[in-house]
Design an enzyme around this catalytic site. Structure first.
Site, mmCIF file in Angstrom:
data_model
loop_
_atom_site.group_PDB
_atom_site.id
_atom_site.type_symbol
_atom_site.label_atom_id
_atom_site.label_comp_id
_atom_site.label_asym_id
_atom_site.label_seq_id
_atom_site.Cartn_x
_atom_site.Cartn_y
_atom_site.Cartn_z
ATOM 1 N N GLU A 143 0.790 -1.381 0.136
ATOM 2 C CA GLU A 143 -0.002 -0.001 0.110
ATOM 3 C C GLU A 143 0.756 1.323 -0.049
ATOM 4 O O GLU A 143 0.714 2.128 0.929
ATOM 5 C CB GLU A 143 -0.953 -0.109 1.257
ATOM 6 C CG GLU A 143 -1.779 -1.251 1.078
ATOM 7 C CD GLU A 143 -2.653 -1.437 2.612
ATOM 8 O OE1 GLU A 143 -2.584 -0.577 3.273
ATOM 9 O OE2 GLU A 143 -3.309 -2.547 2.655
ATOM 10 N N GLU A 252 -5.992 -10.968 -1.048
ATOM 11 C CA GLU A 252 -6.879 -10.575 0.093
ATOM 12 C C GLU A 252 -8.283 -10.559 -0.168
ATOM 13 O O GLU A 252 -9.064 -9.832 0.261
ATOM 14 C CB GLU A 252 -6.457 -9.486 0.845
ATOM 15 C CG GLU A 252 -4.953 -9.287 1.213
ATOM 16 C CD GLU A 252 -4.806 -7.964 2.084
ATOM 17 O OE1 GLU A 252 -5.422 -7.368 2.406
ATOM 18 O OE2 GLU A 252 -3.422 -7.793 2.012
#
Ligand code: G3I
Length: 344
Positions: A143, A252
């Protein structure tokens, strides 16, 4: 308790295309019902051939103090994977979240850039030398892009970036390659399947690849919604990332039964599972698994949890709001989409 292996689960159906994984923790794996008929361990052995530590390999958990590592749960998960004959994804080395307080400080002063690089190198060497024999891919950087509050290059203003600059991410990949030459190295992020954040990620990935930074793949986290993404969006993302010549892993995946802006107020929480949305969710899961088969660069589809009795989405973005985002229900029974996928 470790059970024996089962054939003809999701992992078998998709074995020619990609691995099927789940994020787990020690308590989740140890949970058993009275007859141990349905349990996480059994579902893993039946349907999954890859696991990811949901939390305990993150910097703050595994390395809480400068001279102390917390190997307990990560070792348990690594041993579990080895005994079960499955692989493990490593999650994650450089992330702005769940970092220990010591990492960015040196006494009362902020840590220097040089010292941060050294700390990262020590951390990488410690983790890779312990888990190189089981971890097949690592989310090295997680991220780093922020198209809302980032700088002019869309870089997230994390402590890593503010102290280490872009070079800290490049160093992380290079250092990982040296310490773990046989492991696939991933840049992982969320909301990068369309829009400005996808474009920013594609630009960032291209620039790193052009500069010779050893990146093997992109991790699409895949925190999706019952009404997103549609087939066109998904295919477009897979085409764009495949064109970079790198691998793709869905790292995820979960599919929320709420829209992002919905259910913010307690009076709007679902008190029972909304079955019409479970049907839409099934469509999403079915598309992800079957469309991914058309793209040889997709190597893994991991769900962020196993069954609806344990999901981070029960507390995000709203605390104590029940969600049902996974492939198996709260009693570990497969949702109907699992049967549809098993027939593919
Ligand atoms: O273990 C403590 C417990 O002792 C304490 O009583 C309790 C009080 O809140 O907190 C517990 O820790 C929580 C931990 O999950 C374990 O359940 C933390 O508060 C909570 O913040 C933490 O959330 C994790 C989150 O990352 C942190 O940002 C989620 O479980 C985990 O699923 C989530 O995973 C991330 C990926 O790593 C990266 N991509 C996004 C994804 C979802 O946020």
């Amino acid at each position: 308790m470790i059970t024996t292996e089962y054939a003809n689960g999701l992992k078998d159906v998709f074995s020619k295309s990609f691995k099927v994984g789940a994020a787990v923790s020690k308590p989740v794996l140890e949970q058993q019902d009275a007859n141990s008929v349905f349990c996480a361990d059994k579902l893993i052995k039946t349907h999954f051939n890859s696991i990811t530590a949901e939390n305990t390999m993150k910097f703050g958990w595994i390395h809480p103090e400068e001279n102390r590592y917390n190997w307990n749960e990560p070792d348990f998960l690594a041993d579990y994977a080895k005994k079960s004959g499955i692989t493990m994804r490593g999650h994650t080395i450089v992330w702005h979240n769940q970092t220990p307080s010591w990492l960015f400080a040196d006494g009362d002063a902020p840590v220097t850039k040089a010292k941060l690089f050294k700390r990262l190198e020590d951390h990488i060497i410690a983790l890779t030398s312990r888990y190189n024999d089981i971890i097949s891919s690592w989310d090295v950087v997680n991220e780093p892009i922020d198209t809302d509050k980032g700088d002019e290059n869309n870089m997230r203003l994390s402590e890593w970036y503010k102290i280490g600059g872009k070079e800290i991410f490049e160093f992380a990949f290079k250092c990982m390659r040296e310490a773990s030459p046989n492991t696939k190295l991933f840049l992982n992020d969320y909301n990068i399947e369309c829009g400005a954040k996808m474009e920013a990620n594609l630009r960032y990935l291209s620039s790193m690849l052009d500069a010779g930074i050893p990146i093997d793949g992109v991790g699409l986290q895949g925190h999706f919604y019952f009404d997103f993404p549609d087939e066109k969006t998904l295919r477009n993302a897979l085409e764009r990332y495949s064109a970079l010549g790198i691998e793709i892993e869905f790292t995820e995946v979960d599919i929320s039964l709420y829209r992002w802006n919905e259910g913010r107020d307690k009076s709007d929480f679902f008190t029972v599972r909304p079955e019409d949305r479970v049907l839409d969710q099934a469509k999403r899961y079915f598309e992800i698994f079957t469309i991914a088969r058309d793209y040889p660069s997709v190597k893994n589809i991991t769900t962020w949890g196993i069954a609806d009795n344990h999901t981070w989405l029960d507390n995000f973005p709203v605390k104590e709001r029940k969600n049902w985002p996974l492939l198996f229900d709260e009693q570990y029974n497969p949702k109907p989409v699992v049967d549809q996928l098993l027939k593919r």
